[in-house]
Every structure is written in structure tokens, then in C-alpha cells.
Design a protein around this motif. Structure first.
Motif, PDB file in Angstrom:
ATOM      1  N   THR A   1       0.844  -1.181   0.000  1.00  0.00           N
ATOM      2  CA  THR A   1       0.000   0.000   0.000  1.00  0.00           C
ATOM      3  C   THR A   1       0.882   1.235   0.000  1.00  0.00           C
ATOM      4  O   THR A   1       1.901   1.296   0.691  1.00  0.00           O
ATOM      5  CB  THR A   1      -0.923   0.006   1.239  1.00  0.00           C
ATOM      6  OG1 THR A   1      -1.702  -1.192   1.217  1.00  0.00           O
ATOM      7  CG2 THR A   1      -1.848   1.205   1.216  1.00  0.00           C
TER       8      THR A   1
ATOM      9  N   ALA B   1       1.922   4.702   1.050  1.00  0.00           N
ATOM     10  CA  ALA B   1       1.731   5.520   2.251  1.00  0.00           C
ATOM     11  C   ALA B   1       1.682   7.004   1.931  1.00  0.00           C
ATOM     12  O   ALA B   1       1.259   7.803   2.760  1.00  0.00           O
ATOM     13  CB  ALA B   1       2.836   5.246   3.266  1.00  0.00           C
TER      14      ALA B   1
ATOM     15  N   ARG C   1       5.912   7.254  -1.188  1.00  0.00           N
ATOM     16  CA  ARG C   1       6.339   6.707   0.099  1.00  0.00           C
ATOM     17  C   ARG C   1       5.643   5.367   0.372  1.00  0.00           C
ATOM     18  O   ARG C   1       4.457   5.225   0.127  1.00  0.00           O
ATOM     19  CB  ARG C   1       5.989   7.664   1.231  1.00  0.00           C
ATOM     20  CG  ARG C   1       6.682   8.981   1.143  1.00  0.00           C
ATOM     21  CD  ARG C   1       6.281   9.881   2.331  1.00  0.00           C
ATOM     22  NE  ARG C   1       6.724  11.228   2.130  1.00  0.00           N
ATOM     23  CZ  ARG C   1       7.953  11.665   2.322  1.00  0.00           C
ATOM     24  NH1 ARG C   1       8.880  10.834   2.751  1.00  0.00           N
ATOM     25  NH2 ARG C   1       8.271  12.927   2.111  1.00  0.00           N
ATOM     26  N   PHE C   2       6.414   4.440   0.901  1.00  0.00           N
ATOM     27  CA  PHE C   2       5.890   3.167   1.369  1.00  0.00           C
ATOM     28  C   PHE C   2       6.321   3.010   2.817  1.00  0.00           C
ATOM     29  O   PHE C   2       7.385   3.479   3.210  1.00  0.00           O
ATOM     30  CB  PHE C   2       6.469   1.995   0.563  1.00  0.00           C
ATOM     31  CG  PHE C   2       5.987   1.936  -0.856  1.00  0.00           C
ATOM     32  CD1 PHE C   2       4.837   1.246  -1.185  1.00  0.00           C
ATOM     33  CD2 PHE C   2       6.700   2.554  -1.864  1.00  0.00           C
ATOM     34  CE1 PHE C   2       4.397   1.186  -2.497  1.00  0.00           C
ATOM     35  CE2 PHE C   2       6.268   2.505  -3.176  1.00  0.00           C
ATOM     36  CZ  PHE C   2       5.111   1.815  -3.499  1.00  0.00           C
ATOM     37  N   ALA C   3       5.499   2.344   3.618  1.00  0.00           N
ATOM     38  CA  ALA C   3       5.859   1.958   4.981  1.00  0.00           C
ATOM     39  C   ALA C   3       5.756   0.436   5.006  1.00  0.00           C
ATOM     40  O   ALA C   3       4.657  -0.104   4.890  1.00  0.00           O
ATOM     41  CB  ALA C   3       4.919   2.596   5.996  1.00  0.00           C
TER      42      ALA C   3
ATOM     43  N   LYS D   1       6.699  -3.152   6.859  1.00  0.00           N
ATOM     44  CA  LYS D   1       7.131  -3.835   8.079  1.00  0.00           C
ATOM     45  C   LYS D   1       7.734  -5.184   7.688  1.00  0.00           C
ATOM     46  O   LYS D   1       7.144  -5.928   6.913  1.00  0.00           O
ATOM     47  CB  LYS D   1       5.920  -4.036   8.992  1.00  0.00           C
ATOM     48  CG  LYS D   1       6.265  -4.543  10.363  1.00  0.00           C
ATOM     49  CD  LYS D   1       5.027  -4.531  11.240  1.00  0.00           C
ATOM     50  CE  LYS D   1       5.363  -4.954  12.649  1.00  0.00           C
ATOM     51  NZ  LYS D   1       4.199  -4.869  13.538  1.00  0.00           N
TER      52      LYS D   1
ATOM     53  N   ILE E   1       0.512  -2.017  10.797  1.00  0.00           N
ATOM     54  CA  ILE E   1       1.002  -1.501   9.523  1.00  0.00           C
ATOM     55  C   ILE E   1      -0.144  -1.218   8.556  1.00  0.00           C
ATOM     56  O   ILE E   1       0.048  -0.570   7.522  1.00  0.00           O
ATOM     57  CB  ILE E   1       2.080  -2.435   8.911  1.00  0.00           C
ATOM     58  CG1 ILE E   1       2.893  -1.727   7.833  1.00  0.00           C
ATOM     59  CG2 ILE E   1       1.431  -3.709   8.381  1.00  0.00           C
ATOM     60  CD1 ILE E   1       3.696  -0.548   8.316  1.00  0.00           C
TER      61      ILE E   1
ATOM     62  N   THR F   1      -1.084   2.349   6.560  1.00  0.00           N
ATOM     63  CA  THR F   1      -0.532   2.996   5.362  1.00  0.00           C
ATOM     64  C   THR F   1      -1.555   3.661   4.448  1.00  0.00           C
ATOM     65  O   THR F   1      -1.328   4.789   4.030  1.00  0.00           O
ATOM     66  CB  THR F   1       0.379   2.037   4.565  1.00  0.00           C
ATOM     67  OG1 THR F   1      -0.324   0.843   4.289  1.00  0.00           O
ATOM     68  CG2 THR F   1       1.646   1.736   5.322  1.00  0.00           C
TER      69      THR F   1
ATOM     70  N   LEU G   1      -2.684   6.864   6.091  1.00  0.00           N
ATOM     71  CA  LEU G   1      -1.641   7.884   6.086  1.00  0.00           C
ATOM     72  C   LEU G   1      -1.706   8.682   4.785  1.00  0.00           C
ATOM     73  O   LEU G   1      -1.684   9.911   4.792  1.00  0.00           O
ATOM     74  CB  LEU G   1      -0.280   7.213   6.271  1.00  0.00           C
ATOM     75  CG  LEU G   1       0.912   8.071   6.616  1.00  0.00           C
ATOM     76  CD1 LEU G   1       0.656   8.992   7.782  1.00  0.00           C
ATOM     77  CD2 LEU G   1       2.107   7.177   6.918  1.00  0.00           C
TER      78      LEU G   1
END
Length: 197
Positions: free
Chosen positions: A25, A27, A36-38, A40, A84, A87, A90
Motif C-alpha cells: 500500500t 503511504a 512513500r511506502f511503509a 514492516k 502496519i 498505510t 496515512l
């Protein structure tokens, strides 16, 4: 890459061991072109990604995919993020302007506050916008999140709202069943179903 907040894309790192495309997903997508990616490190690939990607590596991105976008929803919404699963929220929260014609209450559930990401975005938007409120549910302090806690702690009555969810399926199932049992069944429940295994 063309993507809307809440969508996911396929990420591929052009180096050995990381070439297979994987969905994540998005972010955030900024006006200057930054995506941007977050991510985990929960499995072999995400751990290898964390350990193996470096500044200067070539990446291929493809997307956006999915229909997880609050603009399709009703006038009252509760956003519930588990870990997580924050995302898409966000990305969506970053793009709120306050003129959407929607009232949104966000609950971000984490095991411990130290694992929370993007708090400054959510808290900043809640201070700035009249249509967005935010609560961090820290399970190490507040105990396990259940439907009763969600309903009593929400600025919006769940029975009058859409529930937008991203996180572990057992959490979603427990919250939806619990709200139904409380007579607070949401008008609709939206969640993204991508599990590639």
C-alpha cells in the motif's frame, strides 16, 4: 505512477533476490513525485527488502490498484487501522483539506506507541481540520481494542457511519461482529482484500 491515496502498487527492486514484484500500500504520493511506502519486515521478502535495499538502487513501481478511497464513502466515516494497516490512511489523511463534506474519526490501534508511524500527520490534521479527529489506541496501556471501546471512544456513532478498515482480518471480524452485537452495525464496511501468498 498514477495512484490515488489508499491504493497499492507493485514494488520491484532491480537486484538479485528482490526482483519479484510485491504489492504494498502506498503511504504517500507527494506533488513533487516522491512516493512513500511503509513496509514492516514480516516475512522473508520484506526482511530481505529491509536488509538489501540501498540508496541508489533502481526500483520499478506499478500502480495504483484497488478501490480503497474514502471519497467513495458516506458523509460519516470511522477509519480503523491495525498496525502496519495504517498505510492507506496515512496517504488519505495527508490529502484531506477539510472541504470533503465528510466527517472522519480515525482510530489507530498499535501494540505499543513506539511502533506507531505517521502520528505527526494524523495529529496535525486533527488539529488543523474540523472534519477529522484522531485517537491512538495503545494496547499496552489501553488493553485490547474491542467494539465497545471503539464505539464509546469514537467521535462518530458507528451505527451512523461507514467503517473503513485496514489491518489483521481477525481484528476486523471481531470489531464488526462486536458492533453488530451492540446494535451499532456500521452502514457499510470497506476493506482492501489483497493477500498474495
Amino acid at each position: 505512477m498514477r495512484a490515488k491515496p489508499g491504493q497499492f502498487g507493485f514494488l520491484r527492486v532491480m537486484k538479485p533476490g528482490l526482483r519479484e514484484p510485491h504489492p504494498f500500500t502506498i503511504a504517500g504520493i507527494e506533488a513533487d513525485g516522491i512516493v512513500r511506502f511503509a513496509i514492516k519486515p514480516l516475512g522473508d521478502y520484506t526482511q530481505a527488502l529491509r536488509d538489501g535495499v540501498a540508496v541508489g538502487d533502481r526500483l520499478k513501481l506499478e500502480g495504483g490498484y484497488g478501490r480503497f478511497n474514502h471519497r467513495r464513502g458516506g458523509k460519516k466515516q470511522i477509519w480503523l487501522a491495525g498496525g502496519i494497516g495504517v498505510t492507506p490512511f496515512l496517504a488519505m489523511a495527508r490529502h484531506l483539506k477539510g472541504d470533503e463534506g465528510q466527517e472522519i474519526h480515525m482510530v489507530y490501534c498499535v501494540r505499543d506507541r513506539r511502533e506507531a508511524i505517521g502520528l505527526e500527520t494524523f495529529e496535525g490534521q486533527a488539529q488543523k481540520l474540523g472534519n477529522f479527529s484522531f485517537v491512538l489506541h495503545d494496547s499496552s496501556v489501553d488493553g485490547r481494542l474491542d467494539a465497545a471501546k471503539l464505539a464509546t471512544g469514537s467521535a462518530i456513532d458507528p451505527a451512523e457511519a461507514d467503517l473503513w478498515f485496514c489491518g489483521p482480518p481477525p481484528l476486523r471480524e471481531a470489531i464488526v461482529k462486536g458492533l453488530k452485537d451492540l446494535g451499532k452495525r456500521p452502514r457499510r464496511v470497506e476493506f482492501e482484500q489483497f493477500q498474495f501468498r
